[in-house]
Design a protein around this motif. Structure first.
Motif, PDB file in Angstrom:
ATOM      1  N   TYR A 358       0.851  -1.195   0.000  1.00 20.18           N
ATOM      2  CA  TYR A 358       0.000   0.000   0.000  1.00 20.18           C
ATOM      3  C   TYR A 358       0.882   1.238   0.000  1.00 20.18           C
ATOM      4  O   TYR A 358       1.995   1.241   0.497  1.00 20.18           O
ATOM      5  N   ARG A 362      -2.014   7.910   5.104  1.00 19.03           N
ATOM      6  CA  ARG A 362      -3.262   8.484   5.619  1.00 19.03           C
ATOM      7  C   ARG A 362      -3.664   9.663   4.752  1.00 19.03           C
ATOM      8  O   ARG A 362      -2.863  10.181   3.955  1.00 19.03           O
ATOM      9  N   SER A 372      -8.518   9.413   7.200  1.00 21.67           N
ATOM     10  CA  SER A 372      -8.456   7.954   7.115  1.00 21.67           C
ATOM     11  C   SER A 372      -7.005   7.525   7.218  1.00 21.67           C
ATOM     12  O   SER A 372      -6.104   8.248   6.812  1.00 21.67           O
ATOM     13  N   PRO A 374      -5.449   3.812   6.433  1.00 17.45           N
ATOM     14  CA  PRO A 374      -5.698   2.400   6.117  1.00 17.45           C
ATOM     15  C   PRO A 374      -4.831   1.426   6.910  1.00 17.45           C
ATOM     16  O   PRO A 374      -5.317   0.393   7.368  1.00 17.45           O
ATOM     17  N   ARG A 377      -2.303  -4.022   5.451  1.00 10.97           N
ATOM     18  CA  ARG A 377      -3.384  -4.838   4.928  1.00 10.97           C
ATOM     19  C   ARG A 377      -3.283  -6.262   5.469  1.00 10.97           C
ATOM     20  O   ARG A 377      -2.291  -6.640   6.083  1.00 10.97           O
TER      21      ARG A 377
END
Length: 485
Positions: A358, A362, A372, A374, A377
């Motif tokens: 990723y 943010r 946000s 994330p 993952r």
């Protein structure tokens, strides 16, 4: 007379109601179609009437906005545009948006509802929220090292943090300045035409949108599949591999670039990249298990996003035994992006566990409040932990005494795999030079970085040493930048 006045008053009232109903119909029912009508420029004018939010690397903006004092007032600017173009993409008043500028356009342009605490009040006052910011996971030093290492040669570099999946570097070369496409002048049109006509394709994101035959770097996947399937139980035991190796069902003989590969143990075969050993191993493992391992690493997955889409890397599951032999050494229909091969190295470094990559840490408001984040993952187990331990040993041997010595870093443990991928009709094209690797500092509890480098216009020498001689120094510079940060 009073009756006529009353009738006229009622008629006027009805007309007034009709006007109000029609106004409401236009403002509420037809608002969407009018907003999106190509002839309506008010939305476009409003979009560019304020500065766009920024994309940040290492706490500093690599984008900005310039007041052109034209009707479409603010144009996008880029700091070190060619360096970060494979990440930012462009935001153009004429040609739209790409990459992060596209996936996070609503945040950056200020149109995302999360930026508007009182949407009804904003609709009433016609106020616009300032654009938010996108904070990336990039390591500035690693990005610069990768860009400088390629030095304008065609190729790409991808680097990830094995334990989290953070993308630390994403470089494509040759690159371009996205600021050339920001405005709407004749110069912008000329730049667009020139960049699209350039045979070197500077706007192609080779790190995530171009797939290559991975050559011998794919032997990491084949070795992992052989160990997991139990085809190899001892990396130091002879593999009963002939040299040359006749492809099953054919008269075609597969040879090696060097000597000493006949019946070589997996350790030696990996260290010196013996094609015959790995072609036979792939056939012994079989299509089903080879495909399962490749898919666990991320091959044949069309849904990889970082957050923009990544071209799927492929391992053909419909091959016969001869084609499987070639596929197992990274040829035939096997194709991979540099990001995919960085994921392969990362899975080995992370004890067989793979984190999806990723790129966005943010998003924030203009004032810095987090919208946000994330985070890492989900993780998946690509190979057994014991297999990953053997693979780390094999990759370390490549760097300490094999074809990848140019990737060694004093004061660090480095594992790697070189590769030279043939391509073109009759393998007539200049081979692609590959190097995939990971590095762990002496004081680090776990590997800090995994890297994949591909150079398209490398030396025409077809030996495995090409990947070690051309691509390994670039990977080493990127790994050093991360370890020193």
């Amino acid at each position: 007379m009073t009756r006529y006045i009353r009738h006229a008053a009622v008629f006027c009232a009805l007309l007034l109601v009709a006007l109000l109903v029609n106004a409401a119909r236009i403002q509420i029912v037809l608002a969407g179609p009018y907003d999106h009508d190509p002839a309506n420029r008010r939305t476009t004018i409003a979009r560019y009437d304020r500065p766009r939010g920024d994309i940040l690397v290492g706490g500093r903006s690599v984008t900005g906005s310039r007041d052109s004092r034209e009707q479409l007032r603010y144009e996008r600017t880029y700091t070190d545009g060619p360096l970060y173009a494979p990440v930012t993409g462009f935001a153009s008043q004429m040609y739209g948006t790409t990459l992060l500028e596209h996936t996070h356009d609503a945040i950056l342009s200020g149109t995302d509802p999360v930026l508007t605490p009182l949407p009804l009040w904003n609709d009433f006052t016609r106020a616009h929220s300032p654009g938010g910011h996108v904070v990336t996971t990039l390591d500035r030093a690693a990005q610069e090292a990768a860009y400088e290492g390629l030095g304008g040669r065609k190729g790409a570099v991808a680097a990830v943090e094995p334990t989290t999946g953070k993308v630390l570097a994403l470089v494509s070369s040759p690159s371009y300045d996205p600021g050339l496409l920001s405005g709407n002048s004749a110069a912008t049109e000329r730049s667009w035409a020139r960049l699209n006509a350039d045979p070197d394709k500077p706007m192609l994101n080779r790190a995530v949108r171009q797939t290559y035959p991975p050559g011998s770097t794919f032997k990491v996947v084949t070795a992992a599949a052989a160990l997991d399937a139990g085809v190899v139980t001892d990396v130091d035991r002879p593999t009963d591999s002939p040299d040359p190796y006749r492809l099953p069902g054919t008269r075609t003989l597969l040879a090696n670039e060097g000597d000493g590969c006949e019946d070589a143990p997996l350790r030696d075969a990996f260290e010196w990249s013996c094609n015959t050993v790995f072609a036979k191993l792939g056939v012994d493992v079989g299509v089903a298990d080879m495909a399962a391992t490749a898919q666990a690493f991320g091959f044949n997955d069309p849904g990889v996003r970082v957050p923009f889409s990544v071209a799927p890397s492929t391992f053909d599951t419909t091959v016969d035994r001869a084609q499987l032999a070639l596929s197992s050494i990274g040829q035939y229909n096997t194709r991979a992006t540099p990001l995919q091969m960085a994921m392969v190295a990362a899975a080995v470094a992370n004890d067989g566990e793979l984190r999806e990559p990723y790129l966005v840490e943010r998003t924030t408001t203009d004032g810095g409040s987090t919208l946000s984040a994330p985070g890492p993952r989900p993780v998946r187990q690509v190979m057994r932990r014991t297999t990953a331990e053997r693979m780390k040993e094999l990759m370390e041997d490549v760097v300490t005494e094999g074809t990848g010595t140019n990737g060694a870093i004093p004061g660090a443990t480095v594992g790697g795999k070189t590769g030279t991928a043939q391509h073109g009709v009759g393998n007539s094209g200049t081979p692609y030079a590959w190097f995939v690797s990971w590095a762990q500092g002496d004081r680090d509890p776990e590997p800090r970085v995994a890297v994949a480098v591909v150079v398209e216009d490398a030396s025409a020498d077809r030996g495995e040493i090409t990947g070690g001689g051309v691509a390994a120094p670039i990977a080493r510079a990127v790994m050093e930048a991360v370890l020193d940060s």
